[in-house]
Write a protein that holds these residues in place. Structure first.
Motif, PDB file in Angstrom:
ATOM      1  N   GLY A 467       0.799  -1.220   0.000  1.00 35.66           N
ATOM      2  CA  GLY A 467       0.000   0.000   0.000  1.00 35.66           C
ATOM      3  C   GLY A 467       0.828   1.265   0.000  1.00 35.66           C
ATOM      4  N   VAL A 468       2.123   1.149   0.339  1.00 39.15           N
ATOM      5  CA  VAL A 468       3.035   2.297   0.272  1.00 39.15           C
ATOM      6  C   VAL A 468       3.702   2.259  -1.100  1.00 39.15           C
ATOM      7  CG1 VAL A 468       5.101   3.362   1.237  1.00 39.15           C
ATOM      8  CG2 VAL A 468       3.389   2.389   2.755  1.00 39.15           C
ATOM      9  N   ALA A 469       3.297   3.170  -1.960  1.00 42.20           N
ATOM     10  CA  ALA A 469       3.669   3.069  -3.373  1.00 42.20           C
ATOM     11  C   ALA A 469       5.062   3.603  -3.685  1.00 42.20           C
ATOM     12  CB  ALA A 469       2.637   3.817  -4.213  1.00 42.20           C
ATOM     13  N   GLY A 470       5.475   4.653  -2.980  1.00 43.65           N
ATOM     14  CA  GLY A 470       6.734   5.297  -3.368  1.00 43.65           C
ATOM     15  C   GLY A 470       6.579   6.029  -4.692  1.00 43.65           C
ATOM     16  N   THR A 471       5.406   6.590  -4.908  1.00 41.05           N
ATOM     17  CA  THR A 471       5.105   7.283  -6.171  1.00 41.05           C
ATOM     18  C   THR A 471       5.977   8.523  -6.332  1.00 41.05           C
ATOM     19  OG1 THR A 471       2.822   6.510  -6.121  1.00 41.05           O
ATOM     20  CG2 THR A 471       3.263   8.460  -7.453  1.00 41.05           C
ATOM     21  N   GLY A 472       6.380   8.774  -7.565  1.00 42.32           N
ATOM     22  CA  GLY A 472       7.098   9.999  -7.896  1.00 42.32           C
ATOM     23  C   GLY A 472       8.449   9.762  -8.518  1.00 42.32           C
ATOM     24  N   LEU A 473       9.200   8.825  -7.979  1.00 38.96           N
ATOM     25  CA  LEU A 473      10.563   8.604  -8.462  1.00 38.96           C
ATOM     26  C   LEU A 473      10.571   8.115  -9.904  1.00 38.96           C
ATOM     27  CD1 LEU A 473      13.504   7.065  -6.479  1.00 38.96           C
ATOM     28  CD2 LEU A 473      13.157   6.465  -8.871  1.00 38.96           C
ATOM     29  N   ARG A 474       9.782   7.083 -10.193  1.00 35.55           N
ATOM     30  CA  ARG A 474       9.823   6.505 -11.548  1.00 35.55           C
ATOM     31  C   ARG A 474       9.300   7.491 -12.585  1.00 35.55           C
ATOM     32  NH1 ARG A 474       6.881   2.442 -13.012  1.00 35.55           N
ATOM     33  NH2 ARG A 474       5.315   2.633 -11.362  1.00 35.55           N
TER      34      ARG A 474
END
Length: 487
Positions: A467-474
């Motif tokens: 549920g913790v996506a780590g969105t933004g880097l990719r």
């Protein structure tokens, strides 16, 4: 951490499961013995191996090397987006974790490079495990994924990106008594030493002397030392152009004097450790750029602090002078992210004169109301760059939805007591927060990403297991690669 290893022939490697795609005209003979390839083709024709999208079939074959085969349905290949491939690959890992598989192997499911990247991303990102500080940790881990017939460069680059997403997810998952501003400062300094980057860090007192009263005011309510962190990566020393990345780093957000409730439809108070997600993106994005030698000059600015109530905390009604010289009337101390970003944006512009500035933040609960957990709120002042970022969102599965910054919205943040106020009410709250930041971006090309809904709380995505996506880097790295091609 799971490793993807390139080998010559996956069927000469003893693993728990061999993964094969199922769709019309896939050439099994290219990889398998003729008798097994023919048997698979026959089983597909009779419906014993299912080709429907994301349907799975598990079979054993009487072969010396092959234990079990896991077939993943990928029919209608012409209409399969990269996101659907990423989801299918994630489902494979999700399933095999429940089967307690330790090692698996697979081949490219498609010939197209972008589809191969999506396959690797899905396999890798879904394999993430957070090692929580428990006495007994019984998390099921797939230790090795063996692949053949992928280009080594694609495999290496994609794996590096995914591993940095893992570091970002770890940073988000860890409790705020561990991930303090000082912890992030140490991490940034270690990255700087390893990759020979320039590193600077200011205390809140030093920031105040420079003129960052907005950052200082948010930070002064906590006994935990705040840090204003800068990382400089120069991947193209022939160019004077610089891209500034600014990430919100609130390591715990109580709301300050405007205290958050214990629980609300939008969030739980214990989840407010995730409010440093933007700084996490910037930190590991610069590390990724350094590892992959991106031919750009990137400045990472991370204002990192807690937002707590106390006898020294700033208050609703306070008027703060920002580094830009503009004054801000505080309406809500729970609209602190835009205050620290305002000083950080101005600092980046004054000290580095960037040709482009991108800020990223878990900024508004309104973004979750408007877009839920499957689209990042996107705003900016340059149409071409907005379109480029949206394209990157489609390519990476970290999709964007553009919101307007019309002049009418600015009326909501007009103040009688200062140049601007930090909160314009519940109507269009995400947009008015964007309007607030636009005031500090000045004439620099600028993009704003509100990841309040997409950084965490994401469900129904097979490659986001916790549920913790780590969105933004990719998505930003994909965007920067497009910029790199134009340099």
């Amino acid at each position: 951490m799971t490793e993807i290893k390139l080998i010559k022939d996956i069927f000469n490697k003893d693993v728990d499961y061999y993964i094969l795609p199922v769709y019309k005209n896939f050439n099994y003979r290219k990889y398998l013995k003729v008798n097994i390839a023919n048997e698979i083709t026959s089983l597909i024709k009779t419906g014993q191996i299912i080709s429907k999208y994301c349907n799975k079939t598990i079979l054993s074959f009487k072969d010396k090397y092959i234990k079990k085969m896991y077939f993943i349905g990928l029919e209608d290949r012409e209409n399969l987006t990269t996101e659907k491939i990423r989801q299918a690959a994630g489902l494979v890992i999700k399933d095999l974790k429940t089967f307690k598989a330790k090692s698996i192997s697979t081949i490219p499911w498609f010939d197209e490079q972008e589809k191969q990247i999506a396959q690797i991303e899905g396999l890798m990102l879904a394999s993430y495990n957070y090692n929580a500080p428990k006495k007994e940790n019984k998390e099921i881990k797939i230790e090795n994924i063996y692949v053949s017939d992928f280009k080594e460069k694609i495999l290496k680059e994609t794996q590096i990106i995914c591993k940095n997403v893992f570091l970002q997810r770890d940073l988000m998952n860890m409790p705020s008594n561990i991930v303090t501003p000082t912890y992030i400062e140490r991490e940034a300094e270690e990255i700087a030493k390893k990759y020979q980057l320039k590193f600077k860090s200011f205390t809140k007192e030093q920031a105040k002397k420079i003129g960052m009263e907005a950052f200082y005011s948010v930070a002064k309510g906590s006994n935990e030392p705040a840090k204003f962190i800068i990382l400089e990566y120069y991947g193209n020393k022939k160019s004077k152009d610089k891209i500034a990345l600014v990430g919100k780093g609130i390591t715990f957000d109580s709301g300050g004097i405007s205290l958050k409730p214990q629980s609300s439809p939008l969030s739980k108070i214990e989840d407010m450790r995730f409010d440093m997600s933007g700084a996490g993106v910037v930190l590991y994005l610069i590390k990724t750029a350094a590892e992959l030698k991106l031919q750009l000059n990137i400045i990472g600015v991370m204002p990192v602090t807690e937002n707590l109530p106390s006898g020294t905390a700033y208050k609703p009604g306070d008027v703060l002078k920002t580094l830009s010289g503009k004054t801000v009337e505080v309406i809500s101390t729970d609209a602190e992210g835009r205050l620290i970003l305002a000083d950080a944006i101005t600092y980046a512009i004054k000290n580095y004169n960037p040709t482009l500035l991108i800020d990223i933040a878990t900024l508004t609960g309104g973004c979750v109301v408007a877009l839920g957990h499957y689209a990042t709120g996107l705003m900016g002042n340059n149409k071409e760059l907005l379109e480029k970022m949206k394209q990157s969102g489609e390519e990476t599965g970290e999709r964007m939805w553009e919101l307007p910054l019309w002049d009418e919205y600015k009326e909501q943040i007009k103040s009688k007591n200062a140049d601007i106020k930090n909160y314009g009410g519940g109507d269009a709250a995400t947009i008015t927060a964007g309007c607030f930041l636009k005031e500090f971006a000045e004439n620099v090309k600028w993009l704003h990403l509100d990841i309040a809904g997409t950084a965490y709380g994401v469900l129904n995505k097979n490659y986001i297991p916790e549920g913790v996506a780590g969105t933004g880097l990719r998505v930003i790295f994909n965007f920067l690669k497009k910029i790199e091609k134009e340099v």
